[in-house]
Each structure stands twice: as C-alpha cells, then as structure tokens.
Design an enzyme around this catalytic site. Structure first.
Site, mmCIF file in Angstrom:
data_model
loop_
_atom_site.group_PDB
_atom_site.id
_atom_site.type_symbol
_atom_site.label_atom_id
_atom_site.label_comp_id
_atom_site.label_asym_id
_atom_site.label_seq_id
_atom_site.Cartn_x
_atom_site.Cartn_y
_atom_site.Cartn_z
ATOM 1 N N ASP A 45 0.838 -1.198 0.000
ATOM 2 C CA ASP A 45 0.000 0.000 0.000
ATOM 3 C C ASP A 45 0.877 1.255 0.000
ATOM 4 O O ASP A 45 0.383 2.378 -0.014
ATOM 5 C CB ASP A 45 -1.025 -0.012 1.140
ATOM 6 C CG ASP A 45 -0.390 -0.082 2.508
ATOM 7 O OD1 ASP A 45 0.850 -0.135 2.601
ATOM 8 O OD2 ASP A 45 -1.149 -0.077 3.505
ATOM 9 N N ASP A 84 -1.037 -6.174 -0.537
ATOM 10 C CA ASP A 84 -1.246 -5.556 0.776
ATOM 11 C C ASP A 84 -2.728 -5.235 0.938
ATOM 12 O O ASP A 84 -3.324 -4.595 0.069
ATOM 13 C CB ASP A 84 -0.479 -4.226 0.797
ATOM 14 C CG ASP A 84 0.294 -4.021 2.062
ATOM 15 O OD1 ASP A 84 0.127 -4.807 3.002
ATOM 16 O OD2 ASP A 84 1.087 -3.061 2.104
ATOM 17 N N GLU A 116 -1.389 -5.945 8.462
ATOM 18 C CA GLU A 116 -0.598 -5.388 9.562
ATOM 19 C C GLU A 116 -1.222 -5.764 10.903
ATOM 20 O O GLU A 116 -2.452 -5.779 11.027
ATOM 21 C CB GLU A 116 -0.537 -3.850 9.450
ATOM 22 C CG GLU A 116 0.208 -3.368 8.213
ATOM 23 C CD GLU A 116 0.319 -1.845 8.127
ATOM 24 O OE1 GLU A 116 -0.125 -1.137 9.054
ATOM 25 O OE2 GLU A 116 0.853 -1.366 7.103
ATOM 26 N N GLU A 183 9.200 -4.384 10.479
ATOM 27 C CA GLU A 183 9.549 -3.046 9.981
ATOM 28 C C GLU A 183 10.078 -2.163 11.095
ATOM 29 O O GLU A 183 9.416 -1.994 12.136
ATOM 30 C CB GLU A 183 8.330 -2.396 9.301
ATOM 31 C CG GLU A 183 8.668 -0.992 8.784
ATOM 32 C CD GLU A 183 7.727 -0.453 7.721
ATOM 33 O OE1 GLU A 183 6.833 -1.196 7.261
ATOM 34 O OE2 GLU A 183 7.896 0.727 7.356
HETATM 35 O O1 KIV Z 1 3.540 -1.101 1.624
HETATM 36 C C1 KIV Z 1 4.688 -1.545 1.578
HETATM 37 O O2 KIV Z 1 5.429 -1.325 0.624
HETATM 38 C C2 KIV Z 1 5.129 -2.345 2.719
HETATM 39 C C3 KIV Z 1 6.525 -2.756 2.863
HETATM 40 C C4 KIV Z 1 7.629 -2.102 2.319
HETATM 41 C C5 KIV Z 1 6.820 -3.861 3.763
HETATM 42 O O3 KIV Z 1 4.344 -2.673 3.531
#
Ligand code: KIV
Length: 265
Positions: A45, A84, A116, A183
C-alpha cells in the site's frame, strides 16, 4: 532453473536462503523484478506515496489495490505475488477481511495477502488461512497505524514493547502466517524474533539478521522524490537519470536533432 515460488516454499526457505523481496505496482516493474530473480513481490500500500501521490497509506482503496495487483500479476512468472490489504479492508470484521482477501486471489491474481498487526489479528488470519488465503504478517512500524504510533518511528526500543513484539510474532506464527515482515525495529530484537519463530522474517529497517529483506523499489532505485528513510539504501539514481534523459530529449526537439532520418518513415 527458475521455479514458481509459493507461500509454502517461502515458508520452507528459512535457514536455506535469504529471501529477496521488493515492491511493484505495475506490469513493467513486476516483470523486471521477476526476471531479476526476486523471490517475493509485494504490491504494497506504499502505492499511496510512490504512485498515487497520497501523503500516507490510509487513503488507498481496495479498488486501487486490486487494479495495481492485476497489473503486477501479469508481469510475474516465478515470484510469489503478495497484495497488501489496505487500511479498513480487514479491521472491521473477519467476514469483511475474508471477502476482501478473497478478491485479491480471485480477481487480481495475487498468491497471498499481507495484513498489519500482531495478536489482535489472530482470528482474522486463522479465518483467511483456513479458507485458502495465505497471509504474510507485518509487525513493528505499521504505517496504517501512523496516527496511533505518532510518526514513523523505530518500534520496540523499550523492553515492554520488545516483549510484546516477540509475543505478536509467535501469535502470528501460530495463527498460520507463512512469513512475517519486521519493519523498523532494532536489529537485536529482529534477531531474537527470527530465532523465536519457525517462519521466515523479512526485514525492512530491521538489520541483517532477518531471513530476508524487503525495500520499496522506488526508494532503492532513487525514484522517490521525497526524503527516503535511513534503511532504504539507494542502488541507483533513476530519478536523476530520467530528468537528464528528458532534458536531452527537449534539447533535441528544440534543435531539430530529433527525429532524425532513422526515426522517420
Ligand atoms: O507497503 C509496503 O510497501 C510495505 C513494505 C515495504 C513492507 O508494507
């Protein structure tokens, strides 16, 4: 010999090889990454900032994520494609998470989804996994919780936070994730989590002891215009190269050097 990566083979790779992971949001870049041997491609995202120009990840919608996941899927042969799940597409109810998670596999060609959160996501992850949707976990700095976290800060520096992150990782593993993104956490804590779970950890700003690494491709290629985070090593300065190329094109058009005979029918 290239092979198609699956959630299971990513899971089983722990201890055997370091996982190479990057983001992509379109056909051209996913194809370039796939042909370069990237193991896992995430339609993050982070699409929000890199492509859509939003100031954080919160406004990204399911439709935007589906659109970009489909495009990325068309460029991939071997990498595992993870989509995501955007803010508020999985938090409201398990049913909604299942419906939305299913759309990424059914409509957009993703192989798995990422969500998440730690212990709080256990029921949701169990439901998705039980229904055939592999899940990549994500703990530490969670950009969708930026308003709660008070900024893009390193997480787990204090002992109670570190303890909670270890509990979160173990809970995610038990719930059935095939890997966990860590992260922005201290490297020693990332090493401890990596030891505590049997699924691979994929670090971003979490030091070298994780089982793999992920970066936002726009950051590592120098395409991001804004300041990129400390952990995002820049392997190229494509932003500058693009500007130079465009300036040269402009000069050639103005001087009549382009198009030349070989570009003319
Ligand atoms: O949205 C994203 O790009 C991410 C990562 C870099 C882990 O969640």
């Amino acid at each position: 010999m290239p092979k198609k990566w699956t959630a299971s083979s990513i899971k089983e790779s722990k201890g055997r090889q370091k996982l190479i992971c990057l983001t992509a949001y379109d056909y051209t870049s996913s194809r370039l990454l796939d042909e370069s041997g990237v193991n896992l491609i995430l339609v993050g995202d982070s699409l929000a900032g890199t492509i859509l120009g939003y100031k954080n990840t919160l406004p990204v919608t399911m439709e935007e994520m589906l659109h970009h996941t489909s495009a990325a899927a068309r460029g991939i042969q071997n990498a595992l494609l993870v989509a995501d799940m955007p803010f508020m597409s999985y938090q409201v109810s398990t049913e909604q998470a299942l419906t939305n998670g299913g759309r990424f596999l059914k409509e957009a060609g993703a192989d798995a989804v990422k969500i998440e959160g730690g212990e709080i996501r256990v029921d949701t992850i169990k439901t998705l996994v039980a229904n055939g949707i592999p899940v990549l976990g994500h703990i530490g700095l969670m950009p969708q919780s930026i308003n709660q976290l008070g900024g893009y800060k390193v997480q787990g520096k204090k002992p109670p936070e570190a303890k909670q992150l270890i509990k979160d990782a173990v809970a995610l593993e038990k719930a059935g994730v095939f890997a966990i993104v860590l992260e922005c956490i201290p490297p020693r804590l990332a090493a401890e989590i990596t030891k505590a779970v049997k699924v691979p950890t994929i670090g971003i700003g979490a030091g070298r002891h994780c089982d793999g690494q992920i970066l936002v491709t726009h950051d590592m290629l120098g395409l991001s215009q804004d300041l990129s985070p400390k952990f995002a090593k820049r392997y190229a300065e494509l932003g500058n190269e693009i500007k130079e190329a465009v300036k040269e094109y402009s000069k050639d058009v103005q001087s009549g050097k382009f198009p030349a005979d070989e570009h003319t029918y």
